[in-house]
Design an enzyme around this catalytic site. Structure first.
Site, short mmCIF file in Angstrom:
data_model
loop_
_atom_site.label_atom_id
_atom_site.label_comp_id
_atom_site.label_asym_id
_atom_site.label_seq_id
_atom_site.Cartn_x
_atom_site.Cartn_y
_atom_site.Cartn_z
N HIS A 209 -17.02 17.15 -24.33
CA HIS A 209 -16.11 17.84 -23.41
C HIS A 209 -14.74 17.17 -23.49
O HIS A 209 -14.59 16.08 -24.06
CB HIS A 209 -16.63 17.76 -21.97
CG HIS A 209 -16.68 16.36 -21.44
ND1 HIS A 209 -17.66 15.45 -21.82
CD2 HIS A 209 -15.87 15.69 -20.57
CE1 HIS A 209 -17.44 14.30 -21.21
NE2 HIS A 209 -16.36 14.41 -20.46
N ASP A 211 -11.43 16.15 -20.73
CA ASP A 211 -11.15 15.98 -19.31
C ASP A 211 -10.00 16.89 -18.90
O ASP A 211 -8.96 16.90 -19.57
CB ASP A 211 -10.80 14.52 -19.00
CG ASP A 211 -11.98 13.59 -19.22
OD1 ASP A 211 -13.13 14.07 -19.19
OD2 ASP A 211 -11.75 12.38 -19.41
N HIS A 266 -14.91 14.11 -26.17
CA HIS A 266 -15.75 12.91 -26.18
C HIS A 266 -17.11 13.23 -25.60
O HIS A 266 -17.32 14.28 -24.98
CB HIS A 266 -15.09 11.75 -25.41
CG HIS A 266 -14.66 12.10 -24.01
ND1 HIS A 266 -13.60 12.94 -23.72
CD2 HIS A 266 -15.17 11.73 -22.81
CE1 HIS A 266 -13.46 13.05 -22.42
NE2 HIS A 266 -14.41 12.34 -21.83
N ARG A 276 -26.55 1.89 -18.89
CA ARG A 276 -25.10 1.93 -19.07
C ARG A 276 -24.44 2.38 -17.78
O ARG A 276 -24.89 3.34 -17.14
CB ARG A 276 -24.71 2.88 -20.21
CG ARG A 276 -23.21 2.89 -20.52
CD ARG A 276 -22.89 3.76 -21.73
NE ARG A 276 -21.52 3.60 -22.18
CZ ARG A 276 -20.49 4.30 -21.72
NH1 ARG A 276 -20.69 5.24 -20.81
NH2 ARG A 276 -19.28 4.07 -22.16
#
Length: 335
Positions: A209, A211, A266, A276
């Protein structure tokens, strides 16, 4: 990032999460690194935004203990029983969510908290998150968002200088505005207790996607997973660095530079054997802000690649899209 979600326990429906083969982590020299104290920082930022739409910043001025404290407090929330976390969800869009990313079927191996950065925009679900956490969590969030706003504005002012924009605060004033629609997202990509070899795979943590906002400032722990898409369409794994920030060009900045800067695509691949945590500040303009190519960069409207729109219009449009959709397409001018 603009998402809506409904909560689903992370231990259910594992089969709907796609798995991926890990890609080798390429050398850190591939990712531009900008020292914000360097005399040529503004020039290097502009080049990184043109070439990648993405770069790492060092000497950013944010205290390491603040970053560590917020990460620890976030992990304290994610360690709560599922029933407690669900009291802060589903997000609307703020609050706690997991598994589902957006309203159109996107899923990932993730749970998250989305918090609004504007105290004038009250959110019951943001308050619900704080009700499930100690006071230090809220204090850490507020201090962190204030520091990340400073980093965002500093970078955007360097962008303005590097592009030769006369008013240094042309971009930063939208994030600094008291009505700025900025937000903070805390992501957790958990481990799994499954021991079968079949389950020891890399899952899709967050699908590809861009941002929507002007700029994104990301910090993660020392677990890999973030990847960016470069100009030739290949994916490059970003080596983790918990002491630095990674900057993403957002859709709004792509429009304001008339495509000179590209909003970086990304994704995150989650290794289910390693937890994570990432913390992303999204610097957004006020809802009423008009987004269009800057006249100082593109004086003639016939040279604009995009039609003017308000941030509210774009945000509403993004809600209706799938994660990987090219959301700027409907705002491009027809040739």
């Amino acid at each position: 990032m603009v998402v809506l979600s409904q909560p689903i326990p992370l231990d259910n429906h594992i089969s709907v999460i796609p798995t991926y083969k890990p890609v080798p982590v390429l050398t850190s020299q591939i990712i531009p690194v900008v020292d914000l104290t360097h005399p040529e920082a503004k020039t290097r930022i502009v080049k990184a935004c043109e070439d990648f739409g993405f770069f790492k910043v060092v000497n950013h001025g944010v205290r390491p203990e603040l970053m560590t404290r917020l990460e620890q407090e976030a992990m304290g929330f994610f360690a709560l029983p599922q029933s407690h976390k669900n009291r802060a969800g589903p997000p609307e869009p703020y609050g706690y969510g997991n598994k589902r990313i957006g309203p159109n079927g996107d899923v990932g191996w993730i749970e998250y908290i989305l918090l609004n950065a504007n105290p004038q925009l009250s959110s019951p679900k943001t308050s619900a998150v704080f009700h499930q956490t100690p006071q230090i969590f809220r204090e850490s969030v507020e201090e962190y968002m204030e520091e990340l706003k400073k980093v965002s504005c500093k970078v955007l002012e360097m962008v303005a200088e590097g592009l030769g924009i006369e008013a240094r605060d042309t971009l930063s004033k939208m994030v600094r505005d008291e009505k700025s629609d900025s937000c903070l997202r805390l992501n957790h990509y958990p481990t799994t207790e499954e021991e079968e070899e079949e389950e020891k795979k890399v899952k899709l943590g967050f699908g590809e996607h861009t941002d929507p906002q002007i700029i994104s400032v990301l910090r993660s722990n020392n677990t890999s997973g973030l990847q960016i898409c470069v100009k030739d369409g290949s994916w490059v794994a970003v080596p983790p660095d918990h002491s630095s920030f990674f900057i993403n060009v957002g859709d709004a900045l792509q429009v304001m530079t008339n495509g000179r800067f590209k909003s970086v695509k990304h994704r995150v691949l989650a290794d289910t054997r390693k937890s994570r945590v990432s913390m992303i500040y999204f610097g957004g303009p006020p809802l009423s802000e008009k987004i269009a190519p800057l006249p100082c960069l593109v004086p003639k409207q016939e040279d604009w690649l995009y039609n003017e729109f308000t941030w509210s219009q774009y945000k509403s449009s993004a809600y209706k899209s799938k994660l990987g959709d090219y959301r700027l397409g409907r705002f491009e001018k027809q040739s």
